[in-house]
Design an enzyme around this catalytic site. Structure first.
Site, PDB file in Angstrom:
ATOM      1  CG  PHE D  39      -2.193   6.448  -2.174  1.00 27.03           C
ATOM      2  CD1 PHE D  39      -3.479   5.945  -1.986  1.00 27.03           C
ATOM      3  CD2 PHE D  39      -1.908   7.125  -3.352  1.00 27.03           C
ATOM      4  CE1 PHE D  39      -4.452   6.100  -2.967  1.00 27.03           C
ATOM      5  CE2 PHE D  39      -2.861   7.292  -4.344  1.00 27.03           C
ATOM      6  CZ  PHE D  39      -4.143   6.774  -4.151  1.00 27.03           C
ATOM      7  CB  VAL D  77       2.970   5.054  -3.196  1.00 28.12           C
ATOM      8  CG1 VAL D  77       2.979   4.015  -2.088  1.00 28.12           C
ATOM      9  CG2 VAL D  77       1.822   4.801  -4.170  1.00 28.12           C
ATOM     10  CB  CYS D  78       4.476   7.480   1.875  1.00 28.50           C
ATOM     11  SG  CYS D  78       5.789   7.495   3.107  1.00 28.50           S
ATOM     12  CB  ILE D  79       9.597   5.936  -0.341  1.00 26.06           C
ATOM     13  CG1 ILE D  79      10.607   4.806  -0.562  1.00 26.06           C
ATOM     14  CG2 ILE D  79      10.197   6.983   0.575  1.00 26.06           C
ATOM     15  CD1 ILE D  79      11.805   5.192  -1.381  1.00 26.06           C
ATOM     16  CB  ALA D  82       5.738   1.992  -0.188  1.00 25.35           C
TER      17      ALA D  82
END
Lengths: 99, 111, 130, 130
Positions: D39, D77-79, D82
């Site tokens: 994501f 989820v891409c840090i 995010a």
């Protein structure tokens, strides 16, 4: 190669760009608002029909039905479901989404 | 966020001690950040820190370590443009420590 | 910048193409797309970027975001060379349609006509588009 | 076949997350392996457990969580994306000194390298977005 287009051709140029850069023998799958590009009677009918000489055009049935356009599919366009979408991805060596 | 006072100037750091506003940076603040990292700044340390600041101002990013060593080798020679040299100066990693002292944005840890 | 770099994946080298079709600043895609490209450099893959449609505007010289309050990330394209990402393909038709020439662009690129670029795209292993 | 999925848009505003979900589910039912769903961009908003849609609407976040549970999916989820958008797990919230975290069950936060790695490992990578 499989090209995936999810924009209405009336709103954005994704379908036009896709057809401009799709090589002969590749496949184009229209999903989401992109399905309007595969329907009869609109301004893009001629363009898509002409493109079908070189590329195979598919449209995602669930998106077509949701929009009340299931009875207007252009001749020569194949309707697929999500399973068919998966098969198209698997059958082609790579894919590009024209976001 | 915590405020720190160095040489009569107040500046903001985040929870991990990174400088919040890049524009606040000066050599005094760098000295303070180095102290926090337990790095004793020598001319060689300043050379790397200044190099990073120049790189950032030119390209708007902090370089990947591989790119940093290559760029330093090009500018300062191969005896400085290598991992061993940079890790000797910044034992906990040039990315973490040198960037912090240079006041560059915190790496997001993207790998 | 990260301290854990140079991740090799068992010697697999694939052709990755990042397809940029969106203008900068109006949406975040160009900026976050560039972030992926920079990370990809650590994986020793055969990476290229294609600039098509409004993506060409990402490379326009003279970007100045001061009054916008957004970061001007256009200088970062000039860092790509240092990351060994040197295959920047611009579609001629897209560039010309926007009244731009190679001189308007802030990095050296390879300008390709649509047939050349189409062939390049077709041979990729992985295409990631923004 | 090993397939990777990239989701670049959040839930509800755009159909991308629905398409990605339906595609992923169909691929799993056909016996393909979904190596990872990544994501990125606003796609990270698919992972907040604070989502509460009306009862007669689909619950996009829970739907992903349930699929992940059923098939042991890797939802990443891409840090960086995010952090920009206020999506945090417990560790990250602690590290950043925040008083809350909001990541839903079945999702994990990690780096962009996970997307590039999926491109390397997978036979196909399919992007959904706007």
């Amino acid at each position: 190669m499989l090209h995936i287009v999810n924009k209405s051709p009336y709103e954005r140029n994704s379908l036009e760009s896709c057809l401009r850069l799709a090589t002969k023998g590749s496949a184009v799958l229209l999903i989401e608002d992109g399905v309007y590009g595969a329907t009869k009677g609109g301004n893009f009918e001629g363009k898509v029909q002409a493109a079908m000489a070189d590329v195979k055009v598919y449209v995602l049935g669930p998106d077509l039905s949701a929009r009340g356009m299931a009875d207007r599919v252009l001749d020569g366009v194949s309707v697929v479901d999500y399973g068919g979408f998966v098969d198209l991805v698997a059958e082609h060596s790579n894919c590009q989404s024209w976001l | 966020m915590p405020m720190v006072e160095v040489a009569g100037k107040e500046f903001e750091v985040d929870e991990e001690g990174y400088l919040v506003n890049l524009a606040d940076w000066d050599e005094n603040i760098a000295g303070y950040l180095a102290q926090e990292e337990k790095v004793e700044m020598t001319e060689n340390h300043w050379e790397v820190v200044n190099f990073l600041r120049e790189y950032y101002s030119e390209y708007q990013i902090a370089p990947a370590i591989r790119v940093l060593t290559k760029a330093i080798a090009k500018k300062l020679g191969p005896d400085k443009g290598n991992n061993k040299y940079l890790y000797e100066l910044f034992p906990y990693g040039p990315a973490k420590q040198a960037c912090k002292i240079a006041g560059l944005p915190k790496p997001t840890g993207c790998i | 910048m990260s301290d854990e770099m140079d991740m090799e994946e068992g010697g697999v080298v694939k052709q990755f193409m990042f397809v940029n079709r969106k203008a900068p600043y109006g949406t975040i895609y160009a900026l976050e797309g560039l972030e992926v490209v920079l990370i990809s450099a650590a994986f020793e893959q055969d990476v290229s970027m294609a600039f098509i449609d409004d993506g060409v505007y990402e490379l326009k010289k003279g970007q100045d975001t001061k009054e916008l309050g957004q970061k001007n990330f256009s200088p970062t394209y000039r860092a790509l060379e240092g990351y060994d990402i040197e295959k920047l393909y611009v579609e001629r038709e897209s560039m010309e349609a926007r009244g731009l020439t190679e001189d308007d662009l802030l990095v050296d690129v390879v300008v390709m006509d649509r047939a050349e670029l189409a062939a390049k795209m077709a041979e990729q292993d992985v295409l990631i588009s923004f | 076949m090993k397939i990777g999925v990239l989701v670049n848009e959040g839930p509800y505003t755009h159909e991308a997350s629905d398409s990605a979900y339906n595609f992923t589910k169909a691929a799993l039912e056909k016996g393909h392996e979904i190596y990872r769903v990544f994501f990125y961009h606003d796609g990270v908003n698919n992972s907040t457990r604070l989502t509460e849609p009306p009862r007669d609407d689909r619950h996009i976040v829970n739907r992903w969580s349930e699929l992940a549970k059923q098939y042991s999916l890797d939802l990443v989820v891409c840090i960086a994306a995010a952090q920009r958008r206020g999506i945090m797990d417990e560790n990250e919230a602690k590290r950043q000194g925040k008083d809350a975290h909001n990541i839903a069950e079945g999702f994990r936060i990690s780096g962009l390298g996970q997307l590039v790695e999926a491109g390397i490992q997978c036979d196909r990578l399919v992007t959904f977005g706007d």
